[in-house]
Write a protein that holds these residues in place. Sequence first.
Motif, PDB file in Angstrom:
ATOM      1  N   SER A   1      50.040  81.276  32.291  1.00 54.46           N
ATOM      2  CA  SER A   1      50.969  80.857  33.340  1.00 54.46           C
ATOM      3  C   SER A   1      50.983  81.859  34.481  1.00 54.46           C
ATOM      4  O   SER A   1      51.423  81.564  35.558  1.00 54.46           O
ATOM      5  N   VAL A   2      50.493  83.073  34.246  1.00 52.03           N
ATOM      6  CA  VAL A   2      50.390  84.024  35.350  1.00 52.03           C
ATOM      7  C   VAL A   2      49.257  83.623  36.286  1.00 52.03           C
ATOM      8  O   VAL A   2      49.322  83.780  37.489  1.00 52.03           O
TER       9      VAL A   2
ATOM     10  N   ALA B   1      58.869  76.444  36.212  1.00 49.55           N
ATOM     11  CA  ALA B   1      59.043  76.668  34.771  1.00 49.55           C
ATOM     12  C   ALA B   1      59.808  75.525  34.122  1.00 49.55           C
ATOM     13  O   ALA B   1      59.999  75.519  32.911  1.00 49.55           O
ATOM     14  N   GLY B   2      60.266  74.599  34.926  1.00 56.37           N
ATOM     15  CA  GLY B   2      60.974  73.453  34.366  1.00 56.37           C
ATOM     16  C   GLY B   2      62.450  73.702  34.159  1.00 56.37           C
ATOM     17  O   GLY B   2      63.080  73.107  33.280  1.00 56.37           O
TER      18      GLY B   2
ATOM     19  N   THR C   1      59.189  85.032  37.511  1.00 58.56           N
ATOM     20  CA  THR C   1      60.319  84.169  37.188  1.00 58.56           C
ATOM     21  C   THR C   1      59.872  83.053  36.254  1.00 58.56           C
ATOM     22  O   THR C   1      60.541  82.713  35.280  1.00 58.56           O
ATOM     23  N   ARG C   2      58.703  82.490  36.566  1.00 56.58           N
ATOM     24  CA  ARG C   2      58.187  81.410  35.725  1.00 56.58           C
ATOM     25  C   ARG C   2      57.930  81.913  34.302  1.00 56.58           C
ATOM     26  O   ARG C   2      58.309  81.300  33.317  1.00 56.58           O
TER      27      ARG C   2
ATOM     28  N   THR D   1      59.282  81.661  29.542  1.00 60.88           N
ATOM     29  CA  THR D   1      58.436  81.666  28.347  1.00 60.88           C
ATOM     30  C   THR D   1      58.785  82.843  27.445  1.00 60.88           C
ATOM     31  O   THR D   1      58.943  82.699  26.233  1.00 60.88           O
ATOM     32  N   ILE D   2      58.914  84.020  28.051  1.00 56.38           N
ATOM     33  CA  ILE D   2      59.262  85.214  27.272  1.00 56.38           C
ATOM     34  C   ILE D   2      60.613  85.003  26.588  1.00 56.38           C
ATOM     35  O   ILE D   2      60.798  85.320  25.415  1.00 56.38           O
ATOM     36  N   SER D   3      61.553  84.432  27.337  1.00 57.33           N
ATOM     37  CA  SER D   3      62.891  84.203  26.799  1.00 57.33           C
ATOM     38  C   SER D   3      62.828  83.365  25.528  1.00 57.33           C
ATOM     39  O   SER D   3      63.456  83.690  24.519  1.00 57.33           O
TER      40      SER D   3
END
Lengths: 618, 320
Positions: A21-22, A46-47, A170-171, A175-177
């Motif tokens: 995603s990067v 990121a939706g 930010t995007r 995902t990390i979260s």
Amino acid sequence: MDKDSEGSTIDTTLNFEAADSVTSRRSDDVRPMMGNEAMARGAWEAGVQVGAAYPGTPSTEIMEFLSAYPEADVRAQWATNEKVALDVAIGASFAGARALSVMKHVGLNVASDSLMSQTYIGVNGGLVLIVCDDPGIHSSQNEQDTRLYARLAMVPCLEPSDAQEALEFTRLAFTISEEFDTPVLVRSTTRLSHTRSLVEVGERSDIEPTGFKENPHKNVMIPSNARTQHPRLIEREEKLKTYFENSELTKWEKGDKDVGIVTLSTSYVYVKEVLPDASILKLGSSWPLPSNIISEFSRSVKRLIVVEELEPIVEREILSMGIKAEGKAFFPRVGEFSPEVIRDGLETAGILQKQKNKLNIDITPTVRPPVLCAGCPHTSSYMAVKSLDARVAGDIGCYTLAAVEPLQAIDTCVAMGSSIAVATGMAKAGTETKPIIATIGDSTFLHSGIPPLIDAVYNDVNITVILLDNHTTAMTGGQDHAATGRSLRGDETHRVDFEQIVNACGVDWVRIADSYDLANMYQTFREAVEFKGVSVVISDRPCVLDPVKIRGETLVVNQSNCVACQACMNLGCPSLVWSDEMYDGHHKVKIDAETCIGCALCAQLCCTDSISALPKSK
Amino acid sequence: MNKQEKPNSITNVLIVGVGGQGVIMVSKVLARLCQRHGFDVKQSEVHGMAKRGGVVFSHVRFGEKIWSPTVSEGNADVLLALEWAEALRWLHYLKPKTGTFIADTQHIVPPFACLKRHRGAEQRYAQETPEEIVSQVAKGYALDATGIATELGNFRVSNTVLLGTLSTALAFDEADWRDTLAELVPPKTIDTNLEAFQKGRDWVEEVKKTPKKEKNTKKPNKIAPYQQQVKIQNDIQQDLIPVITAAWCKGCDICVKMCPERCLKLNTKEVVELVEPERCTGCRICEWLCPDFAIDVVKVPTPLNEEASKSKPASLPETV
């Protein structure tokens, strides 16, 4: 990965999609974007489905930009304060949606209570907080470093260096979260938020909300549950560390081996500007630090220098790893960085040669502080306050500008919503002989002014509260709030009635006064101060700039009548300046026709009736 | 100008002015133009206080690859100022040997400059003249852009006049400038803006045609700040002091409330008194407002000696 299960079973294999995603950019779509706009775009891509914020410079535009995306994609809203904003996002995350909360650095003080618990709980849908710091204090009451909060809450703190990274980080934060079951902070600064640069944008990923997952052990923070969750945080820290070791957020740029620079955030671009050939280890997150790669990097260079704005967080962490590093010995802990600051620091460190390259003309700059606008309704409120010779507790908003010349009508200003309780405390101290007044704006009152008003009535103090209602959140550029009757998207909604709220708090003495009727203001304030107990005056006039620009008949000073007493200039109105004519050694006054909006406050103050509307040309 | 022609160089433009003048608009046009020519471009500004009459600045940097969003001191290729005092504030950002200085000569006097109320008070605004500054920079243009814009019927397009002047300092095609400008301004104002843009360019042409005056290499004698005003002050050898007729005062305290310097107070007998005479500026507001004619502002001699004048009032008349 099964997020349903307890946090301790998090999968540590790192082959998830975050890495692509990067890189998944659409290089055909490059747009100039402000950092704030890029972060909103990143969240949208990121939706994100729910966004909530309280306006605060420099973060305000993020939620405004997010609200420009279709409502079907994202429900974006103004919240009454930052804690409410974070709680709304937390709720959305519980419900399985990706959620974003945005605030300025001091806003996180308000929201921190929820953050400290939510970090134990983790997330269901990705939960991201964008927090914008203000190094240099362009428009804030302090320059606290949000990264300290990230450490305290033990959540990752991503620090983009430009608008492109702002979008990507930010995007990726969502995902990390979700992967690590943690809220994620994205930290911006004024410079990043308000710099426009070219950004390659991507597409929105359609994330299907998972729905609420019943798991009281994880979601209900009672002591027994919290005790089992705490060790999970320590474990999570280790996993995040491993992730950042291998993530492409951590970038090693090989260069000159004499000096190695560890840096992050906008400091990185300043370093690239000033010392383009250095070896650089650019960190993507200030917590937790990837210790292995840092230690490897330090061994590859002769001298390790840490360049970070504000607090020496990374530097101390590196020192605690037993690695020799320098940093704050050369770079200040206060103020905003710039290429000049980095250059100065590197000169002091003996890495760069001194350079003298400035025009040598001695100029005393003209003092030009920000002022209340021409026709601002706050000016009359403070004129009237000043006449009472009172002790005045101020609050945060445009009206804080009444603290400077010529109004000089505010004695204290602490934090959002502090004024009323500060006034209560001054009254309780019993040392003050002057009347005690709190002044607070409409948006600030809704933010955190209501509990202290209840407290003042409950504890029976003798204070006067001036509620400066200009029908907007003016300081940040005119955002709607619960008492404007409009939502972030401009839809009509319930409008809070201040008089009702004040009455419901138990205040017996409430008046509404027209800010443009100066005599009435003086009289009302005088009566309010004489009332024993809590009295409230609502000064009621809309802001002259938002939501509509107000413009009336331009006024003019009759030069032959003006006796140069300059009584009108006590307003501090920027339209009033000295004319070339003098009276008895004093400058007469003239009105700048371009900026005068015709509020006629100056005409009401004029001792000789010299101010009137410009005769209409026929 | 495009990437191929100027491969590795970076151009720094600093655009400054006062809130509401259109600094951001000018920098947006420039940034868009740079983007169209394939440059990397960064444009950095600080919002927040700008609307409230404060200082506004916008850094625009373009080239192959831009790192820092801000221009360093002494590194601006062009300094474009929409107001005279602002031009001076940012002058040290200009490249000393090659920088181009473009400024509107109009003064927007901040209320702060007119705050001192005492007799002969000086306006706190920049003293340097356009001639003085232009003679000291590598390339300098100081024009009355606001005047030109007002002649066109809209003083607000002064920023576009200056944009026209700026266009002669950067090597983009005139047509590209015009297209970008037309794209970014409100449709109704395109014609006026294009006309203003042309006026800014014409002005430079005119200057180039007129024979160059010999460059003044010697630093001109700086006008000693406030010299003129000091002279006025010395002429005024009298101070104004309120004299209160106690018998006529009924203690309404209008003068106490309205005195801008707060030098009046009601005493225990509910009669007004001048408690802080050193703060009194003799503005006469108390005299004008007293409904009972109990206050007269009278002239008393001021000692010429500066030291003595600090310890005024020298001979305060007795309260009657």
